[in-house]
Design a protein around this motif. Sequence first.
Motif, short mmCIF file in Angstrom:
data_model
loop_
_atom_site.label_atom_id
_atom_site.label_comp_id
_atom_site.label_asym_id
_atom_site.label_seq_id
_atom_site.Cartn_x
_atom_site.Cartn_y
_atom_site.Cartn_z
N GLY A 134 0.82 -1.20 0.00
CA GLY A 134 0.00 0.00 0.00
C GLY A 134 0.85 1.24 0.00
N PRO A 135 0.29 2.38 0.38
CA PRO A 135 1.08 3.62 0.46
C PRO A 135 2.25 3.45 1.43
N ASP A 136 3.30 4.19 1.20
CA ASP A 136 4.51 4.06 2.01
C ASP A 136 4.37 4.77 3.35
N LEU A 137 4.73 4.07 4.41
CA LEU A 137 4.73 4.60 5.78
C LEU A 137 6.05 4.22 6.42
N VAL A 138 6.82 5.20 6.88
CA VAL A 138 8.07 4.92 7.56
C VAL A 138 7.95 5.32 9.02
N THR A 174 -0.08 -3.19 8.53
CA THR A 174 0.38 -3.82 7.29
C THR A 174 -0.74 -4.11 6.30
N ASP A 175 -2.00 -4.06 6.74
CA ASP A 175 -3.09 -4.24 5.79
C ASP A 175 -3.44 -2.93 5.09
N ARG A 176 -2.84 -1.82 5.52
CA ARG A 176 -3.15 -0.50 4.95
C ARG A 176 -1.96 0.16 4.29
N TYR A 177 -0.75 -0.22 4.70
CA TYR A 177 0.46 0.47 4.23
C TYR A 177 1.57 -0.52 3.89
N ARG A 178 2.52 -0.07 3.09
CA ARG A 178 3.83 -0.71 3.05
C ARG A 178 4.63 -0.05 4.17
N VAL A 179 4.86 -0.77 5.25
CA VAL A 179 5.46 -0.21 6.46
C VAL A 179 6.96 -0.44 6.44
N ILE A 180 7.70 0.65 6.58
CA ILE A 180 9.17 0.63 6.57
C ILE A 180 9.65 1.00 7.97
N THR A 181 10.48 0.15 8.55
CA THR A 181 11.11 0.47 9.83
C THR A 181 12.62 0.34 9.67
N LEU A 182 13.35 1.02 10.52
CA LEU A 182 14.81 0.91 10.50
C LEU A 182 15.35 1.16 11.88
N ASP A 183 16.52 0.60 12.12
CA ASP A 183 17.31 0.93 13.31
C ASP A 183 18.32 1.98 12.89
N LEU A 184 18.26 3.15 13.49
CA LEU A 184 19.30 4.15 13.27
C LEU A 184 20.63 3.60 13.79
N GLY A 198 18.43 7.40 2.33
CA GLY A 198 18.94 6.31 1.53
C GLY A 198 18.02 5.10 1.53
N VAL A 199 17.46 4.77 2.69
CA VAL A 199 16.52 3.65 2.77
C VAL A 199 15.29 3.93 1.92
N LEU A 200 14.75 5.14 2.02
CA LEU A 200 13.56 5.50 1.25
C LEU A 200 13.84 5.47 -0.25
N GLU A 201 14.99 5.99 -0.65
CA GLU A 201 15.32 6.00 -2.08
C GLU A 201 15.57 4.60 -2.60
N GLU A 202 16.23 3.77 -1.81
CA GLU A 202 16.51 2.40 -2.24
C GLU A 202 15.21 1.63 -2.47
N LEU A 203 14.19 1.93 -1.68
CA LEU A 203 12.90 1.25 -1.79
C LEU A 203 11.99 1.90 -2.83
N GLY A 204 12.42 3.01 -3.42
CA GLY A 204 11.58 3.71 -4.37
C GLY A 204 10.34 4.30 -3.72
N ALA A 205 10.46 4.67 -2.45
CA ALA A 205 9.30 5.21 -1.72
C ALA A 205 8.92 6.59 -2.25
N ARG A 206 7.63 6.87 -2.23
CA ARG A 206 7.13 8.19 -2.63
C ARG A 206 5.83 8.48 -1.89
N ASP A 207 5.48 9.75 -1.83
CA ASP A 207 4.29 10.16 -1.07
C ASP A 207 4.29 9.50 0.31
#
Length: 241
Positions: free
Chosen positions: A11-15, A35-45, A65-74
């Motif tokens: 779904g839409p990108d959510l970090v 996860t049923d509403r978004y593509r959920v991105i998490t990371l450890d700084l 960098g994580v967002l760009e690597e995943l092609g995330a937008r909006d």
Amino acid sequence: MTTSSAVTGEGPDLVLVHAGVADARMWSRLVDELTDRYRVITLDLRGYGESPLVPQYSDAGDLLGVLEELGARDVVAVGASYGGYVVQQVASRRPELFSRLVLICAPTDNVEPGEDLRAVWAEENTLLEAGDIDGATELMVDRFVGPEADAEARELVRVMQRRAYAVQLAAGDVDNEEWPIEPEKISAPVRLITGAHDFRFFADSADYLEQRLPNVERVELSWAGHLPTLERPAEASGLIG
């Protein structure tokens, strides 16, 4: 070495960017709900969870960098405390990447901490210099977890903070390149969430941002401390909207 990240759902990108007393595990329950509403991105700084420290790095650069690597937008970006500070850095430089921001008890540039928060940091440093990792961990749990949190939430923060100390103390001196925060350039709608039981510094930061962000909503939670999504996890998904 790269930062540790995970992607679940479609779904839409959510970090989700974690607080400085935590790591990506603080979002575990929330990820399951979203996860049923978004593509959920998490990371450890870097210096938290599974992300090692390196001598020179940029948390903002790593997030971008994580967002760009995943092609995330909006992207909908949710940042808790220090994670919200990192989100502001990226959104100031790349405002077009984001559709909405939620900043939870987040600091910002040009706002100074009060004596109460400085005293906690000083006590933390004293304990760490004495090698009292357990004492420093308990201090952070006691000061940063609000009164509504249950024993499970407190134990999770305890585990995450202890892990952060282990990684960071082993690494020694490092240099994190920070990017300037320019609220006037952040064009996406922003929800500012603060807790009545938190340190005043974080409300002052929200006050500062509220006066400068072009599209802003302010929410103060009468029951919350510094980590409201952990303190009342049943309400977490509603807080991010």
